[in-house]
Design a protein around this motif. Structure first.
Motif, PDB file in Angstrom:
ATOM      1  N   MET A   1       0.825  -1.187   0.000  1.00  0.00           N
ATOM      2  CA  MET A   1       0.000   0.000   0.000  1.00  0.00           C
ATOM      3  C   MET A   1       0.877   1.262   0.000  1.00  0.00           C
ATOM      4  O   MET A   1       0.507   2.262  -0.594  1.00  0.00           O
ATOM      5  CB  MET A   1      -0.923  -0.036   1.215  1.00  0.00           C
ATOM      6  N   TYR A   2       2.010   1.169   0.683  1.00  0.00           N
ATOM      7  CA  TYR A   2       2.901   2.323   0.764  1.00  0.00           C
ATOM      8  C   TYR A   2       3.370   2.749  -0.628  1.00  0.00           C
ATOM      9  O   TYR A   2       3.364   3.945  -0.947  1.00  0.00           O
ATOM     10  CB  TYR A   2       4.107   1.999   1.661  1.00  0.00           C
ATOM     11  N   TYR A   3       3.772   1.789  -1.446  1.00  0.00           N
ATOM     12  CA  TYR A   3       4.276   2.123  -2.782  1.00  0.00           C
ATOM     13  C   TYR A   3       3.172   2.711  -3.662  1.00  0.00           C
ATOM     14  O   TYR A   3       3.428   3.608  -4.466  1.00  0.00           O
ATOM     15  CB  TYR A   3       4.916   0.901  -3.439  1.00  0.00           C
ATOM     16  N   ALA A   4       1.970   2.202  -3.515  1.00  0.00           N
ATOM     17  CA  ALA A   4       0.840   2.763  -4.266  1.00  0.00           C
ATOM     18  C   ALA A   4       0.619   4.220  -3.877  1.00  0.00           C
ATOM     19  O   ALA A   4       0.353   5.076  -4.730  1.00  0.00           O
ATOM     20  CB  ALA A   4      -0.418   1.944  -4.014  1.00  0.00           C
ATOM     21  N   HIS A   5       0.751   4.505  -2.582  1.00  0.00           N
ATOM     22  CA  HIS A   5       0.601   5.887  -2.101  1.00  0.00           C
ATOM     23  C   HIS A   5       1.686   6.788  -2.691  1.00  0.00           C
ATOM     24  O   HIS A   5       1.389   7.893  -3.174  1.00  0.00           O
ATOM     25  CB  HIS A   5       0.658   5.917  -0.574  1.00  0.00           C
ATOM     26  N   VAL A   6       2.915   6.342  -2.660  1.00  0.00           N
ATOM     27  CA  VAL A   6       4.028   7.152  -3.175  1.00  0.00           C
ATOM     28  C   VAL A   6       3.864   7.397  -4.670  1.00  0.00           C
ATOM     29  O   VAL A   6       3.986   8.535  -5.146  1.00  0.00           O
ATOM     30  CB  VAL A   6       5.390   6.485  -2.868  1.00  0.00           C
ATOM     31  N   ILE A   7       3.568   6.351  -5.420  1.00  0.00           N
ATOM     32  CA  ILE A   7       3.423   6.493  -6.870  1.00  0.00           C
ATOM     33  C   ILE A   7       2.253   7.405  -7.211  1.00  0.00           C
ATOM     34  O   ILE A   7       2.371   8.300  -8.062  1.00  0.00           O
ATOM     35  CB  ILE A   7       3.264   5.105  -7.530  1.00  0.00           C
ATOM     36  N   THR A   8       1.133   7.226  -6.546  1.00  0.00           N
ATOM     37  CA  THR A   8      -0.041   8.065  -6.809  1.00  0.00           C
ATOM     38  C   THR A   8       0.228   9.512  -6.443  1.00  0.00           C
ATOM     39  O   THR A   8      -0.181  10.428  -7.162  1.00  0.00           O
ATOM     40  CB  THR A   8      -1.258   7.538  -6.031  1.00  0.00           C
ATOM     41  N   THR A   9       0.916   9.740  -5.347  1.00  0.00           N
ATOM     42  CA  THR A   9       1.234  11.104  -4.927  1.00  0.00           C
ATOM     43  C   THR A   9       2.161  11.783  -5.928  1.00  0.00           C
ATOM     44  O   THR A   9       1.943  12.941  -6.294  1.00  0.00           O
ATOM     45  CB  THR A   9       1.864  11.110  -3.521  1.00  0.00           C
ATOM     46  N   VAL A  10       3.182  11.070  -6.377  1.00  0.00           N
ATOM     47  CA  VAL A  10       4.109  11.644  -7.358  1.00  0.00           C
ATOM     48  C   VAL A  10       3.380  11.946  -8.669  1.00  0.00           C
ATOM     49  O   VAL A  10       3.581  13.009  -9.275  1.00  0.00           O
ATOM     50  CB  VAL A  10       5.317  10.709  -7.579  1.00  0.00           C
ATOM     51  N   LEU A  11       2.535  11.038  -9.104  1.00  0.00           N
ATOM     52  CA  LEU A  11       1.767  11.285 -10.335  1.00  0.00           C
ATOM     53  C   LEU A  11       0.793  12.449 -10.173  1.00  0.00           C
ATOM     54  O   LEU A  11       0.643  13.267 -11.083  1.00  0.00           O
ATOM     55  CB  LEU A  11       1.027  10.017 -10.757  1.00  0.00           C
ATOM     56  N   ALA A  12       0.145  12.542  -9.024  1.00  0.00           N
ATOM     57  CA  ALA A  12      -0.774  13.660  -8.772  1.00  0.00           C
ATOM     58  C   ALA A  12      -0.010  14.984  -8.773  1.00  0.00           C
ATOM     59  O   ALA A  12      -0.471  15.978  -9.357  1.00  0.00           O
ATOM     60  CB  ALA A  12      -1.503  13.466  -7.443  1.00  0.00           C
ATOM     61  N   ALA A  13       1.152  14.997  -8.136  1.00  0.00           N
ATOM     62  CA  ALA A  13       1.971  16.212  -8.111  1.00  0.00           C
ATOM     63  C   ALA A  13       2.430  16.580  -9.519  1.00  0.00           C
ATOM     64  O   ALA A  13       2.437  17.767  -9.885  1.00  0.00           O
ATOM     65  CB  ALA A  13       3.166  16.025  -7.186  1.00  0.00           C
ATOM     66  N   ALA A  14       2.795  15.584 -10.310  1.00  0.00           N
ATOM     67  CA  ALA A  14       3.215  15.856 -11.689  1.00  0.00           C
ATOM     68  C   ALA A  14       2.059  16.404 -12.515  1.00  0.00           C
ATOM     69  O   ALA A  14       2.232  17.339 -13.306  1.00  0.00           O
ATOM     70  CB  ALA A  14       3.761  14.579 -12.328  1.00  0.00           C
ATOM     71  N   PHE A  15       0.886  15.851 -12.321  1.00  0.00           N
ATOM     72  CA  PHE A  15      -0.297  16.289 -13.051  1.00  0.00           C
ATOM     73  C   PHE A  15      -0.640  17.740 -12.713  1.00  0.00           C
ATOM     74  O   PHE A  15      -0.853  18.569 -13.604  1.00  0.00           O
ATOM     75  CB  PHE A  15      -1.447  15.346 -12.681  1.00  0.00           C
ATOM     76  N   VAL A  16      -0.663  18.050 -11.424  1.00  0.00           N
ATOM     77  CA  VAL A  16      -0.974  19.418 -10.987  1.00  0.00           C
ATOM     78  C   VAL A  16       0.165  20.363 -11.374  1.00  0.00           C
ATOM     79  O   VAL A  16      -0.071  21.501 -11.778  1.00  0.00           O
ATOM     80  CB  VAL A  16      -1.247  19.460  -9.466  1.00  0.00           C
ATOM     81  N   GLY A  17       1.404  19.895 -11.277  1.00  0.00           N
ATOM     82  CA  GLY A  17       2.549  20.712 -11.691  1.00  0.00           C
ATOM     83  C   GLY A  17       2.507  21.040 -13.170  1.00  0.00           C
ATOM     84  O   GLY A  17       2.798  22.168 -13.578  1.00  0.00           O
ATOM     85  N   PHE A  18       2.126  20.064 -13.992  1.00  0.00           N
ATOM     86  CA  PHE A  18       1.970  20.307 -15.426  1.00  0.00           C
ATOM     87  C   PHE A  18       0.903  21.380 -15.663  1.00  0.00           C
ATOM     88  O   PHE A  18       1.081  22.273 -16.496  1.00  0.00           O
ATOM     89  CB  PHE A  18       1.589  19.012 -16.142  1.00  0.00           C
ATOM     90  N   SER A  19      -0.173  21.299 -14.917  1.00  0.00           N
ATOM     91  CA  SER A  19      -1.237  22.303 -15.039  1.00  0.00           C
ATOM     92  C   SER A  19      -0.724  23.689 -14.663  1.00  0.00           C
ATOM     93  O   SER A  19      -1.066  24.679 -15.312  1.00  0.00           O
ATOM     94  CB  SER A  19      -2.417  21.910 -14.148  1.00  0.00           C
ATOM     95  N   ALA A  20       0.113  23.758 -13.631  1.00  0.00           N
ATOM     96  CA  ALA A  20       0.691  25.040 -13.221  1.00  0.00           C
ATOM     97  C   ALA A  20       1.591  25.605 -14.312  1.00  0.00           C
ATOM     98  O   ALA A  20       1.531  26.796 -14.635  1.00  0.00           O
ATOM     99  CB  ALA A  20       1.477  24.875 -11.923  1.00  0.00           C
ATOM    100  N   VAL A  21       2.425  24.755 -14.893  1.00  0.00           N
ATOM    101  CA  VAL A  21       3.319  25.206 -15.965  1.00  0.00           C
ATOM    102  C   VAL A  21       2.502  25.720 -17.152  1.00  0.00           C
ATOM    103  O   VAL A  21       2.850  26.734 -17.764  1.00  0.00           O
ATOM    104  CB  VAL A  21       4.279  24.074 -16.386  1.00  0.00           C
TER     105      VAL A  21
END
Length: 115
Positions: A1-21
């Motif tokens: 479950m921990y790895y799923a959390h880390v991967i999902t968080t990184v992808l969510a941050a990348a998605f929102v970061g792309f939107s910011a850019v």
């Protein structure tokens, strides 16, 4: 479950970061609809900064959970405001856009709570 959390968080941050850019570089597929919704051009820097801060907060939240929680709350409020703006402008075809961006943030939060 921990790895799923880390991967999902990184992808969510990348998605929102792309939107910011996209907001920072004034991508036409972002600024055009925002202008249609009645969002002033002068708000672009602030909107991009809020998204970028949320993306960074999600990543920092992997190490300091309270920061991740605050970033999640902030991004949920941001995208709720975006949804209200789209609905207020009566551009119903774009209602899904804010929901698509907030979904991975909520998924990361749910996985973080489960860890």
């Amino acid at each position: 479950m921990y790895y799923a959390h880390v991967i999902t968080t990184v992808l969510a941050a990348a998605f929102v970061g792309f939107s910011a850019v996209c907001v920072f570089v004034r991508a036409p597929w972002v600024t055009g609809p925002l202008a249609d919704y009645g969002v002033p051009e002068s708000w672009m820097l602030w909107l991009g900064t809020a998204k970028a801060a949320g993306a960074v907060g999600l990543l920092v939240g992997l190490f300091v959970p309270v920061i991740g929680l605050l970033a999640t709350i902030g991004l949920c409020l941001y995208f709720t405001g975006a949804l209200i703006t789209v609905l207020r402008a009566r551009v119903y075809a774009h209602v899904a856009a804010p929901l698509v961006y907030v979904a991975p943030v909520l998924a990361a939060a749910a996985l973080g709570a489960a860890v």
